[in-house]
Scaffold this active site. Structure first.
Site, mmCIF file in Angstrom:
data_model
loop_
_atom_site.group_PDB
_atom_site.id
_atom_site.type_symbol
_atom_site.label_atom_id
_atom_site.label_comp_id
_atom_site.label_asym_id
_atom_site.label_seq_id
_atom_site.Cartn_x
_atom_site.Cartn_y
_atom_site.Cartn_z
ATOM 1 N N MET A 82 0.816 -1.212 0.000
ATOM 2 C CA MET A 82 0.000 0.000 0.000
ATOM 3 C C MET A 82 0.855 1.269 0.000
ATOM 4 O O MET A 82 2.066 1.219 0.158
ATOM 5 C CB MET A 82 -0.915 0.006 1.226
ATOM 6 C CG MET A 82 -1.889 -1.154 1.260
ATOM 7 S SD MET A 82 -2.887 -1.204 2.767
ATOM 8 C CE MET A 82 -3.853 0.299 2.595
ATOM 9 N N HIS A 83 0.196 2.388 -0.203
ATOM 10 C CA HIS A 83 0.724 3.749 0.006
ATOM 11 C C HIS A 83 1.716 4.230 -1.049
ATOM 12 O O HIS A 83 2.100 5.402 -1.046
ATOM 13 C CB HIS A 83 1.402 3.888 1.381
ATOM 14 C CG HIS A 83 0.686 3.249 2.519
ATOM 15 N ND1 HIS A 83 -0.625 3.537 2.817
ATOM 16 C CD2 HIS A 83 1.097 2.342 3.444
ATOM 17 C CE1 HIS A 83 -0.986 2.834 3.873
ATOM 18 N NE2 HIS A 83 0.032 2.095 4.266
ATOM 19 N N ASP A 133 -2.653 -5.052 0.493
ATOM 20 C CA ASP A 133 -2.157 -6.370 0.890
ATOM 21 C C ASP A 133 -2.759 -6.888 2.192
ATOM 22 O O ASP A 133 -3.076 -8.077 2.308
ATOM 23 C CB ASP A 133 -0.635 -6.384 0.951
ATOM 24 C CG ASP A 133 -0.035 -5.257 1.777
ATOM 25 O OD1 ASP A 133 -0.787 -4.452 2.382
ATOM 26 O OD2 ASP A 133 1.206 -5.159 1.819
#
EC number: 2.7.1.17
Length: 482
Positions: free
Chosen positions: A79-80, A235
């Site tokens: 992520m991110h 995830d």
């Protein structure tokens, strides 16, 4: 057949399952991380494409007939990450990853704006996407001026797979731009970072159809027409779908590169000051909370590199029987820490070293340090209104019974070990692909695996672990700022 693609920090995993959710085959391909400066962590999205091609090709070599029967693909990814593309969908610069802390000043500035916590339900952490874009605007203005779309890593793979600019709620909740309660982009927060909704992907639920596989790739992989791609998940939410952690009261602990204590919620329950993440789940009308530590197995892998041994051999030296904590305390803050400290600048430490501090003693301290960081997450989740009375263990670190006994004892709750099988993010992604392709009931599909064994807290070590945890808690404030 249904295909799950999980884009991890260290590699891509492709998992093929049938309609009864039996795993047919798995393909892998490795990835490297570039660290050009201290605190930086980047990857070239072209490497994700290469690794995905390799992982699926390895499946095709052995399971070509089964791969040809794929009707749905689900996506999962770390992520991110800030993946920036121009008007021609060309990558502008390497993706800035989740564990990159260069934008800690920008994160603090955004977090000081009360709208961010109020709308997203979360602290603006340095690893989140929005502060990275502020950093790019200030330090690479020519790159910022070219940005046509900001994509999360798995959604860049979607662009390559389908040509669509789409994302879903669970991943987008980690950007600091999503109104997490309303499950939509916030114009106010985008304005605050000099971006617009036009520069964001469209939003769907993780179980929805979010594109179809391009004809060229379908031909390359031997698939038919009209293979749908699900919205997918970040995830951790994908792992939750794989583990069946989708209903109120269910929880898991993940010992992967990072560490996660994840609890599903039936409603939105933010408490940003706790540093607990309150995100949308991949299933419609569901949310989750999680505490995140940045170095879990990464801490043991670092120790393995220093000692020139494998992480498995180091863990093996401890055996399976839990020992009382020793005199050495380890802080696992090798890349800073999120929950509960939100401190990108803090770094790891050994405290209490003596002549008697052997390799085995240090290994024990490293594993206990990660355990106590997860205990910190449990306390943070309690403060945010979520009670956890047992967890299921996933991730590579969960292969160590010693580590699981340490976690059970420190947290004071049983740790369940699922029956043999791979129920992680790739499996969760495949499940989402199945749901999108068939319209099946998401809760029915995302069932929990059978429990093979349960690791109970070691009652005789409860007091020793509590004393060691209280000592651990004193170290961070003592060294902060040094």
């Amino acid at each position: 057949m249904y295909l799950g693609l999980d884009l991890g920090t260290s590699g891509v995993k492709a998992m093929l399952i049938d309609g009864d959710q039996r795993v047919v085959g798995v393909g892998h391909a490795s990835l490297d991380v570039s660290r050009p400066h201290s605190g930086w962590s980047e990857q070239d999205p072209a490497h994700w494409v290469r690794a995905t091609r390799e992982a699926v090709a390895s499946l095709k070599d052995t399971f070509g007939k089964e791969l040809a029967a794929v009707k749905g693909i689900g996506l999962s990814g770390h992520m991110h990450g800030a993946t920036l593309v121009d008007a021609d969908d060309k990558v502008i610069r390497p993706c800035i990853l989740w564990n990159d802390t260069r934008s800690w000043k920008e994160a603090a500035e955004l977090d000081a704006d009360p709208r961010f916590r109020a709308i997203t339900g979360n602290i603006v952490f340095p690893g989140f996407t929005a502060p990275k874009l502020v950093w790019v605007e200030r330090n690479e203005p020519q790159a910022f001026a070219k940005v046509a779309k900001v994509l999360l890593p798995k959604d860049y793979l979607r662009l390559w797979l389908s040509g669509e600019h789409l994302s879903e709620m669970s991943d987008s909740a980690g950007t600091s731009w999503l109104d997490t309660g309303k499950r939509q982009w916030s114009k106010d927060l985008l304005d605050a970072t000099h971006l617009s909704e036009d520069q964001m992907p469209g939003l769907v639920e993780g179980t929805d159809v979010a594109g179809k596989l391009r004809a060229e790739l379908a031909a390359e992989w031997g698939m038919g027409e009209d293979v749908v791609i699900a919205g997918g998940a970040g995830d951790n939410a994908a792992s939750a779908c794989g583990m069946g952690t989708v209903a109120e009261g269910q929880a898991f602990v993940s010992l992967g590169t990072s560490g996660v204590l994840f609890a599903a919620n039936g409603f939105y329950l933010p408490k940003p000051e706790s540093a607990v993440h309150a995100f949308c789940h991949a299933l419609p009308a569901t949310w989750h909370q999680m505490g995140v530590i940045l170095s879990a197995t990464d801490a043991l892998n670092w120790h393995a590199g220093v000692t020139a041994m494998s992480a498995g051999d180091l863990a093996g030296e401890l055996g399976d029987d839990l020992k009382a904590p020793g005199s050495v305390t380890f802080l696992p803050y090798l890349s800073g820490e999120r929950t509960p400290h939100n401190d990108a600048q803090i770094r790891g430490a050994f405290i209490g070293l003596g002549h008697e501090s052997s390799r085995v003693v240090l290994t024990q301290a490293v594993m206990e340090g990660v355990t106590f960081a997860i205990r910190d997450n449990l306390e943070a989740l309690k403060s945010a209104g979520t009670a956890i009375d047992r967890v299921t263990a996933i991730g590579g670190g969960s292969r160590s019974r010693y580590w699981l006994a340490s976690i059970a004892t420190a947290l004071g709750i049983p740790v369940d070990i699922p029956a043999d099988g791979d129920f992680g993010a790739a499996f969760g992604a495949a499940r989402l692909g199945l749901i999108a392709a068939t319209g099946a009931d998401p809760v029915a599909v995302c069932s929990t695996p059978e429990t093979a064994a349960t690791v109970e807290p070691v009652a005789a070590l409860k007091d020793a672990y509590e004393a060691a945890y209280q000592r651990y808690r004193k170290v961070y404030p003592a060294i902060r700022g040094i």
